[in-house]
Structures are given as C-alpha cells and as structure tokens.
Design a protein around this motif. Structure first.
Motif, PDB file in Angstrom:
ATOM      1  N   ASN A 205      -1.556   8.666  -4.219  1.00 42.21           N
ATOM      2  CA  ASN A 205      -1.546   8.610  -5.673  1.00 42.21           C
ATOM      3  C   ASN A 205      -2.932   8.228  -6.196  1.00 42.21           C
ATOM      4  N   PRO A 206      -3.499   8.857  -7.253  1.00 41.99           N
ATOM      5  CA  PRO A 206      -2.849   9.943  -7.984  1.00 41.99           C
ATOM      6  C   PRO A 206      -2.825  11.234  -7.188  1.00 41.99           C
ATOM      7  N   SER A 207      -1.962  12.132  -7.600  1.00 42.48           N
ATOM      8  CA  SER A 207      -1.779  13.392  -6.876  1.00 42.48           C
ATOM      9  C   SER A 207      -2.928  14.348  -7.136  1.00 42.48           C
ATOM     10  N   ASN A 208      -2.779  15.568  -6.584  1.00 41.85           N
ATOM     11  CA  ASN A 208      -3.732  16.669  -6.749  1.00 41.85           C
ATOM     12  C   ASN A 208      -5.015  16.464  -5.962  1.00 41.85           C
TER      13      ASN A 208
ATOM     14  N   ILE B   3       2.212   4.128  -3.501  1.00 40.71           N
ATOM     15  CA  ILE B   3       1.325   4.044  -4.653  1.00 40.71           C
ATOM     16  C   ILE B   3       0.503   2.766  -4.686  1.00 40.71           C
ATOM     17  N   THR B   4       0.947   1.732  -3.986  1.00 38.62           N
ATOM     18  CA  THR B   4       0.216   0.465  -4.028  1.00 38.62           C
ATOM     19  C   THR B   4      -0.847   0.371  -2.947  1.00 38.62           C
ATOM     20  N   THR B   5      -0.469   0.582  -1.708  1.00 39.34           N
ATOM     21  CA  THR B   5      -1.414   0.394  -0.597  1.00 39.34           C
ATOM     22  C   THR B   5      -1.941   1.701  -0.015  1.00 39.34           C
TER      23      THR B   5
ATOM     24  N   ASP C  39       7.129   6.329  -4.479  1.00 36.64           N
ATOM     25  CA  ASP C  39       6.009   7.413  -4.510  1.00 36.64           C
ATOM     26  C   ASP C  39       6.211   8.594  -3.629  1.00 36.64           C
TER      27      ASP C  39
ATOM     28  N   GLY D   7       5.995  -1.405  -4.877  1.00 33.43           N
ATOM     29  CA  GLY D   7       5.537  -0.130  -5.402  1.00 33.43           C
ATOM     30  C   GLY D   7       5.506   0.943  -4.330  1.00 33.43           C
ATOM     31  N   ASP D   8       5.389   0.521  -3.067  1.00 33.96           N
ATOM     32  CA  ASP D   8       5.390   1.471  -1.941  1.00 33.96           C
ATOM     33  C   ASP D   8       6.798   1.929  -1.591  1.00 33.96           C
ATOM     34  N   SER D   9       7.821   1.226  -2.077  1.00 36.83           N
ATOM     35  CA  SER D   9       9.206   1.560  -1.735  1.00 36.83           C
ATOM     36  C   SER D   9       9.515   3.030  -2.005  1.00 36.83           C
ATOM     37  N   GLY D  10      10.242   3.633  -1.076  1.00 41.43           N
ATOM     38  CA  GLY D  10      10.627   5.030  -1.227  1.00 41.43           C
ATOM     39  C   GLY D  10       9.608   5.998  -0.695  1.00 41.43           C
ATOM     40  N   GLY D  11       8.384   5.523  -0.393  1.00 38.89           N
ATOM     41  CA  GLY D  11       7.301   6.399   0.032  1.00 38.89           C
ATOM     42  C   GLY D  11       7.491   6.961   1.430  1.00 38.89           C
TER      43      GLY D  11
END
Length: 408
Positions: A284-287, A310-312, A204, A348-352
C-alpha cells in the motif's frame, strides 16, 4: 478439512486485491512484476539475514521440501510424527515412530528423526483440548460453547519437540486449566508469552480496505461463472457488511465472516466495473510493483513466509507453529487452526496476504493477529515476533464447497 490452529492472522489465500483507479484501467500489463519480486527478496534478506543469492536459493530448497513433505506424509501413514524445514541445512526433517522407516525417509531425500509420538496421536490430544475449550464436535463451522480451559493462551502440535505445546501468559496462569491438560503426561510441554495474543483490528493483498482498518488478503474467483471474491480476516468485517477499497470506493458485500472459532471472511466483488482483480499482491498504496501468486500451500514448520499489510508493508519470518488454537485477549472464545510465524505484524495488517517463499510465491493465509508490546511487533524491542495467520488451505476447503472459489 477444518483443522484447529492457534492465533494471529497474517495473509495467505491465493491472490491480493488489486486496486484500479479508473474502471478502464488495465493494471496488469503496466505494472512490473519484477519490481516487487525484488522488494520481497530484499525483505527476506533484511529480516532473515540472507544474501541475495541465499534468498533465491532458499526458495528452491523450500519448494523441494514442500513437495517432499506431502509425499512422505502419505507414504509413512501412522508412522509419521510430524515434519519441519531446516533452513540451516536446506533439508526437510521428518519424524518417524518406527525405526524401520528411517531408510525410506533418507532415500526420499529428507532427514529422519525417530520419536515417541505420532502426529495422529498429538493431533488427537490437540483436538481434545479444542473440545474442552468449547469447540463444537464434528466437521464444519460452528460457534464456541463453554470453555474449561480459561486462562490458557493457546495450544498447538510442535514437530520439533514431538509434543503438544500449551501456551500461557506470564501472570495469567490458572491451576484449573493447567490441571486439565496434566493427564497427557510427556506428550504435553509448556511455553510462556510475556504478552497476551490480540487481534490486529485492521484490513489490506497489500491494499487497504474499509478506511485502512484492515488489509486485503487474496483475490479469488469462481472459474465457472467468472465472479470475483476477496478473502480477508473474519474479525475485519461482518456478514452482510458493505466493504470499500482505497479512496472509499465500494467493493462488495461480505458473504460470510467467521470470528472467533475461525478467522476468515469472503467478500463478493460487487463492483467489477471499477475494481480489476488478478493473482497479485503488492504494498500500500497500490499501483506500484507487484508479485504474481500461484496456487496455494500449507507449508511445514521452518518454511519462510512473507506478508504484506498496510502498516508494516512487506516483512518476512519463518513458520514456527502449525494448527494452533489461540485465545485472543478480550475475545469471547478461541480461534482454531492458526499458523504462527515470526514476521512483524501490527494493527492494520489484519487480513493481509501471507505468501510462502517457494519457487513461485505461494498463498499461505490471511493475517489474524499477534503478540504486541505498545501496539508494536516484538522485534521493535529486540524480541522474537509472535504472529498468526489463518491458512488459505482451510478457507478454500470451506468456501470452495459453498461458492466454488479457487485461487486465480
């Protein structure tokens, strides 16, 4: 320079991927930075048990400590034995091997502790363990060779105990691996995890990418050409892979991806007519609301970090280990140079993005992995979280020399 670190990715480069819904959208002027700044401060209060005043004051204290840490590392030279930030007192604690240097540390505004081992000595032991695990000699990136440390979950230098801490997993200890590190004597101590480290197979700067499998880390750019890039975890994408943002819209191709050994990846922004990038991290979601990030940092143990995934969403904790080598469960070889922390991280948080809570929100790294129980972070069950991110300082040193990238 490339430095060995342990497991679990959390966010940390310079800025996050901002998703625009129209190619003509001008996201930055319409989005309120204060909203998400408040959101992150609320996460600090919730996860660290702070009041609003304490959370704001802590950022000022940590900003001072990080700057002081850099200057004392340089001035103390071979007498430097490591450092960490003490959130209870708001002080930087600095280890010295020479009693005569205590006054210098105190005068500078830090608290001095006399220790037996220098940081250089402990770093050398950690580097030897990395070599035994199959890491290629010399600087730069290379794939792992054969490890003689199978059965160990990781190792890192701990300034608080003035030792190299070797991590094992309960029930998975192997005598051969333990005997290989016994020769270092009291320079090595041991810890045990109930669950093996594992990657959090998704991506994310708080926004989802690639069908919500992972999170975006930070937006980077080449200031000479103006070309944009996205930094995320290496286990989230492969070299040459096409990557997509929210709504399945194409973002760009992966230029390089490293995992295991390291855990970061650089994606080229090949659809700039649609995606609008900047120094932002959101949820997430963006904006929605966002925070501005600036520069980057490589903060000491004890510093508060907050991550968006995106998960937590936004969660916060403190840095507990630097430069850790981690052997993820089911992965062919170790990952080097990870920073461990106590914020909640789940698949899902990986890369964040991971940011330090300094006077400015400072990029620290991208989420790599965590020790999970039933795919949930350990705090779900009343335990202390064990999570990792790959430091942006390492990523910028490598990709900066190849592609000229910087934080925004």
């Amino acid at each position: 320079m490339r430095r060995p670190m342990i497991v679990l990715v959390t966010a940390a480069v310079a800025c996050a991927l901002a998703v625009a819904t129209q190619s003509t959208a001008v996201a930055a002027p319409k989005r309120g930075g204060t909203a998400t700044t408040d959101e992150v401060l609320v996460a600090m209060q919730r996860d660290l048990g702070l009041t609003a005043t304490q959370a704001k004051g802590l950022r000022v204290q940590e900003d001072k400590a990080v700057k002081l840490d850099g200057s004392l590392r340089d001035s103390l030279g071979s007498s430097f034995g490591g450092s960490w930030f003490d959130a209870r007192t708001g002080e930087l604690v600095v280890n010295v091997t020479d009693q005569a240097r205590v006054g210098e540390v105190t005068k500078a505004g830090a608290r001095a502790v006399v220790v037996r081992h220098s940081e250089a000595e402990l770093d050398a032991i950690r580097a030897e363990l990395d070599t035994l695990s199959g890491k290629a000699p010399g600087a730069g990136r290379a794939k792992n060779g054969t490890s003689v440390l199978t059965g160990l979950a990781g190792w890192h230098v701990d300034p608080k105990t003035n030792s190299v801490v070797v991590t094992t997993v309960k029930g998975q200890e192997r005598p051969a691996a333990l005997s290989a590190v016994a020769r270092y004597g009291d320079a090595v101590t041991y810890e045990q995890l109930d669950q093996a480290p594992r990657t959090a197979n998704f991506m994310d700067g708080g926004d989802e990418i690639n069908g919500a499998s992972c999170s975006a880390g930070f937006n980077l750019r080449n200031p000479s050409t103006g070309h944009g890039y996205l930094l995320t975890a290496g286990h989230c994408t492969s070299g040459g892979q096409a990557n997509y943002g929210q709504g399945g819209v194409f973002f760009g191709y992966t230029l390089q991806s490293w995992f295991p050994t390291f855990d970061d990846a650089l994606i080229s922004a090949d659809n700039p007519g649609y995606w609008f990038q900047g120094p932002w991290v959101d949820t997430n979601p963006s904006n929605g609301g966002f925070i501005n990030v600036s520069g980057y940092s490589d903060s000491p143990v004890g510093t508060v970090v907050c991550k968006s995934g995106i998960t937590t969403k936004w969660t916060c904790g403190t840095i507990t280990v630097k430069d850790e080598t981690v052997q993820y469960n089911g992965v062919s070889g170790p990952v080097y140079g990870l920073t461990r922390h106590s914020a909640c991280v789940e698949p899902g948080d990986s890369g964040g993005a991971n940011v330090a809570a300094l006077s400015v929100w400072s990029p620290e790294g991208v989420t790599s992995g965590a020790s999970l129980l039933f795919n949930r972070c350990l705090s779900t069950y009343g335990l202390t979280n064990v999570s990792w991110y790959f430091p942006i300082a390492d990523s910028l040193a490598f990709y900066g020399s190849v592609y000229g990238v910087t934080t925004w």
